[in-house]
Design an enzyme around this catalytic site. Structure first.
Site, short mmCIF file in Angstrom:
data_model
loop_
_atom_site.label_atom_id
_atom_site.label_comp_id
_atom_site.label_asym_id
_atom_site.label_seq_id
_atom_site.Cartn_x
_atom_site.Cartn_y
_atom_site.Cartn_z
N GLY A 47 0.66 -1.06 -0.06
CA GLY A 47 0.00 -0.21 0.00
C GLY A 47 0.73 1.09 -0.03
O GLY A 47 0.26 2.36 -0.38
N GLU A 102 4.43 4.35 5.77
CA GLU A 102 3.29 3.59 5.62
C GLU A 102 2.00 4.22 4.96
O GLU A 102 1.89 5.39 5.08
CB GLU A 102 2.83 3.14 7.02
CG GLU A 102 3.09 1.78 7.61
CD GLU A 102 2.51 0.82 6.93
OE1 GLU A 102 1.56 0.84 5.95
OE2 GLU A 102 2.22 -0.57 7.64
N ASP A 103 0.93 3.53 4.28
CA ASP A 103 -0.18 4.25 3.86
C ASP A 103 -1.21 4.65 5.06
O ASP A 103 -1.85 5.46 4.97
CB ASP A 103 -0.87 3.39 2.95
CG ASP A 103 -1.04 1.99 3.27
OD1 ASP A 103 -0.50 1.19 4.07
OD2 ASP A 103 -1.99 1.30 2.37
N ASP A 106 -4.12 1.59 11.00
CA ASP A 106 -5.44 1.24 11.61
C ASP A 106 -5.32 0.71 12.80
O ASP A 106 -5.52 1.61 13.73
CB ASP A 106 -5.76 0.09 10.30
CG ASP A 106 -7.20 -0.55 10.62
OD1 ASP A 106 -8.01 0.21 11.31
OD2 ASP A 106 -7.61 -1.38 9.86
N VAL A 156 -11.87 2.78 3.49
CA VAL A 156 -11.13 3.82 2.69
C VAL A 156 -10.27 3.02 1.60
O VAL A 156 -9.60 2.25 1.94
CB VAL A 156 -10.49 5.00 3.44
CG1 VAL A 156 -9.73 5.53 2.83
CG2 VAL A 156 -11.36 5.33 4.61
N ASP A 162 -6.28 -0.48 -0.95
CA ASP A 162 -7.11 -1.20 -1.96
C ASP A 162 -8.15 -2.03 -1.17
O ASP A 162 -8.69 -2.09 0.08
CB ASP A 162 -6.30 -2.44 -2.15
CG ASP A 162 -6.15 -3.62 -1.27
OD1 ASP A 162 -5.62 -3.15 -0.10
OD2 ASP A 162 -6.25 -4.92 -1.58
C1 PRP Z 1 -2.36 -2.53 5.81
C2 PRP Z 1 -1.54 -1.27 5.61
C3 PRP Z 1 -0.84 -1.26 6.85
C4 PRP Z 1 -1.45 -2.29 7.76
C5 PRP Z 1 -2.30 -1.44 8.72
O1 PRP Z 1 -1.79 -3.51 4.83
O2 PRP Z 1 -0.75 -1.16 4.74
O3 PRP Z 1 0.53 -2.04 6.69
O4 PRP Z 1 -2.48 -2.82 7.14
O5 PRP Z 1 -2.99 -2.19 9.75
P1 PRP Z 1 -2.96 -2.22 11.22
O6 PRP Z 1 -2.67 -1.11 11.65
O7 PRP Z 1 -4.24 -2.71 11.71
O8 PRP Z 1 -1.88 -3.18 11.48
P2 PRP Z 1 -2.19 -4.74 4.18
O9 PRP Z 1 -2.00 -6.01 5.18
O10 PRP Z 1 -3.91 -4.46 3.84
O11 PRP Z 1 -1.62 -4.97 2.77
P3 PRP Z 1 -1.25 -4.11 1.54
O12 PRP Z 1 -0.66 -2.79 2.06
O13 PRP Z 1 -0.61 -4.71 0.60
O14 PRP Z 1 -2.59 -3.62 1.10
#
Ligand code: PRP
Length: 190
Positions: A47, A102-103, A106, A156, A162
């Site tokens: 991301g 980071e994107d 969460d 979002v 994604d």
């Molecule tokens: C997402 C996002 C962070 C993580 C945040 O990655 O890019 O790395 O989740 O979540 P958290 O704060 O609850 O730990 P994801 O696993 O969806 O992979 P991606 O970036 O490849 O979409």
């Protein structure tokens, strides 16, 4: 301007212009804070690649970049915080200034793990730049020195984020329509 996937989107939270402006501000702030230093930007796949590529061009001090991929263990991993490195750093960060990119933050569990992991590599410093944060979902206090925007507790997408691998190339940040990810039998608070 045509917005990709427009029919799948509810609210547009941040436009492409909003994002461009904010990334420029973050880049200027980072450049000032690291004046005279070199930064190793560590992007978190997948991301963060969009934010990383924009942010690094908004930074005026020298930067190197590296990428890590992490995966959660098991289906309840988002509550356990147990993650594993699927792709490690290519270069040593010992005595370097690491800026994790980071994107979205969460729950904060991924970031917490990554910060500790980077610290264990004996860098000169570890800081975090995150484009988005969803405070209502945080389970742990996450360290974020450079934050783009906060977002509400909604699905979002865009600017790297994604749903089922789609929408990452959306140039704005938007809330996905519930009917896209929820079937007719899915409870509203899935
Ligand atoms: C997402 C996002 C962070 C993580 C945040 O990655 O890019 O790395 O989740 O979540 P958290 O704060 O609850 O730990 P994801 O696993 O969806 O992979 P991606 O970036 O490849 O979409």
């Amino acid at each position: 301007m045509t917005i990709q996937y427009r029919d799948d989107l509810d609210t547009i939270l941040y436009t492409e212009d909003d994002i461009t402006r904010r990334v420029a501000e973050l880049g200027a702030q980072i450049s000032a804070d690291y004046d005279g230093k070199e930064i190793v930007l560590v992007g978190v796949l997948n991301g963060a690649v969009i934010f990383l590529s924009d942010l690094m061009r908004a930074i005026t001090v020298p930067v190197a970049m590296d990428l890590v991929a992490i995966s959660s263990y098991g289906s309840y991993s988002s509550t356990s915080g147990v993650v594993r490195i699927m792709k490690d750093l290519d270069q040593s960060v010992e005595s370097k200034h690491v800026l994790i990119v980071e994107d979205i933050v969460d729950t904060g569990l991924t970031l917490n793990y990554l910060v500790e992991y980077m610290r264990s590599r004996n860098p000169a410093s570890v800081k975090v730049a995150a484009m988005l944060s969803k405070p209502s979902r945080h389970k742990v206090k996450a360290q974020v020195e450079y934050l783009g925007f906060t977002v509400p507790d909604a699905f979002v997408v865009g600017y790297g984020l994604d749903y089922a691998q789609r929408y990452r190339n959306l140039t704005c940040i938007a809330v996905l329509k519930p009917e896209i990810y929820a079937g007719p039998d899915t409870p509203p608070n899935l």
